[in-house]
Motif scaffolding. Structure first.
Motif, short mmCIF file in Angstrom:
data_model
loop_
_atom_site.label_atom_id
_atom_site.label_comp_id
_atom_site.label_asym_id
_atom_site.label_seq_id
_atom_site.Cartn_x
_atom_site.Cartn_y
_atom_site.Cartn_z
N LYS A 1 -3.73 -4.01 3.09
CA LYS A 1 -2.40 -4.62 3.20
C LYS A 1 -2.53 -6.02 3.76
N TYR A 2 -1.58 -6.87 3.38
CA TYR A 2 -1.53 -8.23 3.92
C TYR A 2 -0.08 -8.67 3.93
N ASP A 3 0.35 -9.14 5.09
CA ASP A 3 1.74 -9.59 5.25
C ASP A 3 2.73 -8.48 4.92
N GLY A 4 2.35 -7.24 5.28
CA GLY A 4 3.24 -6.11 5.10
C GLY A 4 3.29 -5.55 3.70
N LYS A 5 2.50 -6.11 2.78
CA LYS A 5 2.52 -5.64 1.39
C LYS A 5 1.13 -5.18 0.99
N PRO A 6 1.04 -4.32 -0.03
CA PRO A 6 -0.28 -3.92 -0.53
C PRO A 6 -1.08 -5.15 -0.96
N TYR A 7 -2.36 -5.16 -0.57
CA TYR A 7 -3.20 -6.31 -0.89
C TYR A 7 -4.16 -5.93 -2.03
N THR A 8 -4.24 -6.81 -3.02
CA THR A 8 -5.16 -6.58 -4.14
C THR A 8 -6.43 -7.37 -3.91
N MET A 9 -7.51 -6.66 -3.71
CA MET A 9 -8.81 -7.30 -3.49
C MET A 9 -9.28 -7.99 -4.78
N PRO A 10 -10.01 -9.11 -4.65
CA PRO A 10 -10.63 -9.69 -5.85
C PRO A 10 -11.56 -8.65 -6.47
N THR A 11 -11.60 -8.58 -7.77
CA THR A 11 -12.49 -7.63 -8.44
C THR A 11 -13.92 -8.17 -8.45
N SER A 12 -14.85 -7.30 -8.76
CA SER A 12 -16.25 -7.72 -8.85
C SER A 12 -16.43 -8.80 -9.91
N ASP A 13 -15.76 -8.63 -11.04
CA ASP A 13 -15.88 -9.62 -12.10
C ASP A 13 -15.29 -10.96 -11.68
#
Length: 926
Positions: free
Chosen positions: A457-469
């Motif tokens: 999470k980031y800033d109270g929202k779900p955080y999407t990590m950068p993908t491997s690609d």
């Protein structure tokens, strides 16, 4: 290894030998601490040698060395145990008696042993001999230790999400290698269920003379120690058909390996990029050629780190942090790597990767400048010259550490004179072209591994990590981009002050306590100076005055939290912090202005010959702090980013709750949030700073160490007596009305928070209004040590309930005299109800019955021995003078007599004083 490789000589003061059974020994006389010595046994054995059914047993075995041996058959703490004998002789478990297990080695130590006492040397050697081949490994002791190991596993995983993610990353980044599953803590299911003989088999297979090194360093007779080792350790047989000790390799990879993982308890986005290289062959690590290669790598990394540091001073930061190094690839010594480590901004990670790789790429393609190399060489020379100055004051532990590296990894172990001469030769002959070639070899964009740990999470929202690609594309694109060579770094002018301040005067000078001379200056500053050669060519410096943040209301709390870092990083006069670092070319010093909870001043250290420079920088920071809005904005932006996910870690939530419970709910004790960052005021920072330092009357400057008397008085007049100060300004120099104080009464707060590794974390704070004196402070220290031993016995060993119980005592003078004792531990939530009552029960028992004579005697032995070591440091004498000036207490006066006169009834009565008011604050997070 090339035929021309030249092996570096072993320190000529070390006697090294080898027994017929293969055991190696190192002995070095060192009388830096008279009457004391360190005893080590190093094993070229670690968790990498375990079979799948043994995962965790190398580390488990290390624990068992304290749970019964041939000559000390009792479990940890029993009457006839290693720990009991050591503590009776002032060798404290944890502090002096300890061990560690790594992937490739296991090392045990008995440190600061009082060898001037009859029989101590022989017994220490006997303990090493027992560890080498005579562990009892009793069934019941093994079962009891399973719980302790479980709690160590729980503690490591509960404290840091990175520990869990590291375990998960290993099979990916080390695919196809033994290192894919090799961390010493092992598998908890193996720890819980392994058969006793599985541990015994591991012990008999790997603990053997050809893989063992005995190390003795200290105030000993080398001939006598050698004779004793030869007699005692020759009977350890070398097993027939013993397996070869294999050192495992790490495969190369053409395609970049990328591992990413998000964790609910990970607050930040951490990026590491590795470029793997073959490590120096073990047999050639102690050669001149390997040392030269290391020297060039160190210079290249020093320069590159300085370039990366610029990223931390941008008004709109692209990274949270940036660093680099060359060394072991992650956890192995058998593969090297260049590592670029970044803290990324979660809202724009690509821009941070681009920025850092641009700096690395420019260095790789275009190299460095002559000015950068010269600065790096000079700073390296300063560091080794400091070691050379202190060659006769080096502690036993430092020598022992270097010898362990020599035995386990074949690292060089030269004497300091030889090493200094070698570096001087390299400094004179290594060219800019050499360093640029080294940089291009280190950073070759081949064999790459990328590891990214981040939040969910980031800033109270779900955080999407950068993908491997995505990461692979970003990295490779940045590495292939065109860059211009725009670095024109030149040497900076080393002059700090072109115009000197008008000199002040020394009004009086007198001898005072503990070897100090007190100067009274014309501006109301007092200087306490103590000359000694305890640490040659080194000074410790502390300027302080009571006051600090306690003079300012809670409304200023957010601003006060940022004041120290903003002022320090902004620099002084016309020089930003990075320029200040470069201007002190060839000088070893640290200057840190501060405003803390109850005091303000400047702290630091320096080489004695650089005192003038130290005083000049101090003068500039106090009279002309540099206001840099870009630095301020940088820190605010980075902090806001961190705060948007600060509560991801349960430990943060816990510490917030503990602070409020102890000091009460007020703005000053509330955690800083992203919303409250708007209250941090740039102009107010400097308004407060200038208020505190516009009149320096009442300041105490303590200078301790190798004072050069010929110009000391003149330097005081030029740079200290000239500081702004009104001598008769009636500055009473006391903390203000906003000083925090521990709450009275009973508070119990138990709350629940979801954790990936379940645990119960507890702090219990007992407090009482006891007068702060040298006597009461000693009693609190002794009581804390005794209770630490009691809880180790009752909670850790008997119940296997925790990895350890911490006990810390503290006295304070303001706003009124008082003290506290804090007991803290972490355990399995299911055991919490069983363990918690033991804390209060044993403390109340101490208040009723007092300690045993043996319990008190153990602590007395440790205090006596520790005092003998403490007085050989500048730090001790500064500590004594500081408290004498701050609270009017002389901790050195009759110290040993105070220790000797303590009785069990003294401790019982003090414990009763501490617990009688019933002030108890408990905070538990499950």
């Amino acid at each position: 290894m090339a035929m021309s490789a030249q092996t570096l000589p072993l320190d000529s003061c070390i006697r090294k030998g080898k027994l017929a059974n293969g055991l190696t020994y190192y002995i070095r006389h060192n009388d830096q601490t008279p009457g004391q010595a360190d005893f080590y046994i190093a094993q070229r054995v670690g968790s990498i040698l375990e079979q799948p059914e043994q995962r965790g047993l190398a580390h488990f075995l290390e624990h068992m060395a304290f749970n019964g041996t041939r000559n000390f058959p009792d479990g940890n703490g029993g009457k006839h145990s290693v720990r009991n004998w050591c503590e009776r002789n002032g060798i404290k478990f944890g502090a002096d008696l300890n061990a560690y297990t790594s992937i490739d080695q296991t090392v045990y130590n008995i440190s600061n042993a009082p060898v001037s006492k009859a029989g101590v040397t022989d017994t220490c050697l006997t303990i090493l001999h027992d560890w080498a081949g005579s562990l009892l490994l009793k069934d019941n002791e093994i079962d009891q230790e399973r719980g302790v190991i479980r709690e160590e596993w729980r503690t490591r995983r509960s404290r840091m999400a990175a520990q869990r993610m590291m375990e998960n990353a290993m099979p990916v980044i080390y695919a196809g290698s033994k290192y894919a599953d090799c961390l010493p803590i092992g598998h908890i299911e193996v720890v819980d269920t392994f058969h006793y003989d599985t541990l015994r088999d591991y012990y008999q297979k790997w603990y053997r003379p050809d893989l063992q090194g005995i190390i003795v360093v200290g105030d000993i007779d080398v001939d006598q120690i050698e004779a004793k080792i030869r007699k005692l350790f020759s009977d350890n047989p070398m097993p027939i058909g013993a397996p070869q000790r294999t050192y495992y390799t790490v495969p190369d990879n053409k395609e970049m390996i990328v591992y990413t993982q998000a964790d609910n308890e990970q607050p930040t986005l951490n990026f590491s990029l590795y470029m793997k290289h073959d490590a120096e062959q073990r047999q050639s690590r102690d050669t001149r050629e390997a040392f030269l290669s290391s020297y060039k790598s160190r210079l290249a990394m020093f320069i590159l780190r300085q370039r990366l540091a610029k990223l931390s001073h941008e008004a709109q930061p692209r990274v949270m942090s940036a660093n680099c190094r060359v060394g072991n690839f992650y956890v192995t010594t058998e593969k090297d790597a260049f590592a670029l480590n970044l803290g990324l901004m979660p809202n724009n990670p690509q821009v941070g990767i681009d920025a850092a790789i641009e700096i690395v790429e420019k260095a790789r393609r275009y190299g460095f400048t002559a000015a950068e190399l010269e600065h790096a060489k000079v700073q390296h020379t300063v560091n080794i010259e400091h070691r050379l100055d202190n060659k006769n004051k080096t502690r036993n532990a430092e020598y022992a550490k270097n010898i362990v590296s020599n035995f386990c990894n074949n690292e060089p172990c030269m004497n300091i004179e030889y090493e200094a001469a070698l570096e001087a030769e390299f400094s004179a002959t290594v060219t800019l072209d050499d360093i640029n070639k080294t940089m291009a070899e280190i950073v070759d964009n081949q064999n790459q591994v990328c590891i990214v740990f981040g939040p969910t999470k980031y800033d109270g929202k779900p955080y999407t990590m950068p993908t491997s690609d995505q990461l692979k594309t970003w990295i490779e694109s940045a590495q292939q981009r065109e860059y211009t060579n725009d670095n024109t770094a030149q040497q900076v002018d080393p002059v700090f002050m072109k115009k000197l301040p008008k000199k002040g005067k020394i009004l009086s000078k007198r001898a005072t306590d503990n070897g100090y001379t007190e100067y009274v200056l014309s501006n109301g500053i007092k200087v306490s100076a103590r000359h000694s050669d305890i640490e040659p060519n080194r000074l410790t410096i502390n300027m302080f005055r009571l006051g600090g943040r306690s003079l300012y209301p809670d409304t200023d709390a957010p601003t006060l939290q940022f004041l120290n870092s903003v002022v320090k990083e902004s620099g002084a006069a016309d020089f930003d912090f990075l320029t200040l670092e470069k201007k002190r070319r060839g000088k070893a010093l640290r200057v840190v202005p501060y405003i803390d909870a109850e005091e303000e001043g400047v702290k630091g250290v320096c080489v004695a010959s650089d005192l003038k420079t130290w005083l000049q920088i101090m003068y500039l920071y106090l009279t002309n702090p540099r206001k840099d809005k870009a630095i301020f904005q940088n820190m605010i932006t980075k902090q806001q980013s961190m705060l948007r996910n600060r509560n991801a870690s349960p430990n943060v939530t816990y510490n917030d709750s503990l602070r409020v419970a102890v000091y009460g709910k007020r703005k000053r004790t509330q955690p800083l949030t992203a919303e409250r960052m708007n209250e941090v005021n740039f102009d107010r920072i400097y308004q407060i700073y200038n208020e505190r330092f516009s009149n320096l009357a009442g300041m105490h400057l303590i200078v301790t160490g190798d004072i050069r008397q010929d110009d000391f008085d003149d330097l005081l007049c030029q740079y200290v007596a000239s500081l702004p100060g009104k001598r008769n300004s009636n500055n009473d120099c006391k903390p203000g009305q906003y000083t925090l104080n521990i709450q009275n009464g009973q508070v119990t707060k138990v709350f629940h928070k979801q954790m990936i590794t379940p645990s119960a974390q507890t702090n219990i704070v007992y407090s009482a209004p006891i007068a702060y004196t040298a006597d009461t402070d000693l009693k609190l220290d002794v009581l804390s040590q005794i209770m630490r031993g009691v809880y180790t016995e009752k909670v850790r060993e008997e119940r296997g309930g925790t990895y350890g119980v911490s006990v810390d005592g503290q006295f304070w003078k303001y706003p009124t005299d008082g003290c506290s004792m804090t007991v803290s531990f972490r355990c399995d939530p299911d055991k919490y109800d069983e363990l918690l009552p033991l804390i209060d029960l044993n403390l109340q028992r101490m208040a009723t019955e007092g300690p045993t004579i043996e319990q008190l005697q153990k602590v007395k032995e440790y205090e006596r021995k520790n005092y003998q070591r403490a007085v050989l440091t500048n730090g001790w004498w500064e500590y004594v003078r500081y408290h004498q000036l701050r609270e009017g207490i002389d901790f050195n006066r009759n110290y040993l007599q105070k220790v000797d006169s303590l009785t069990t009834d003294d401790i019982r009565q003090f414990c009763r004083q501490l617990t009688a008011p019933g002030n108890r604050i408990q905070v538990t997070m499950k």
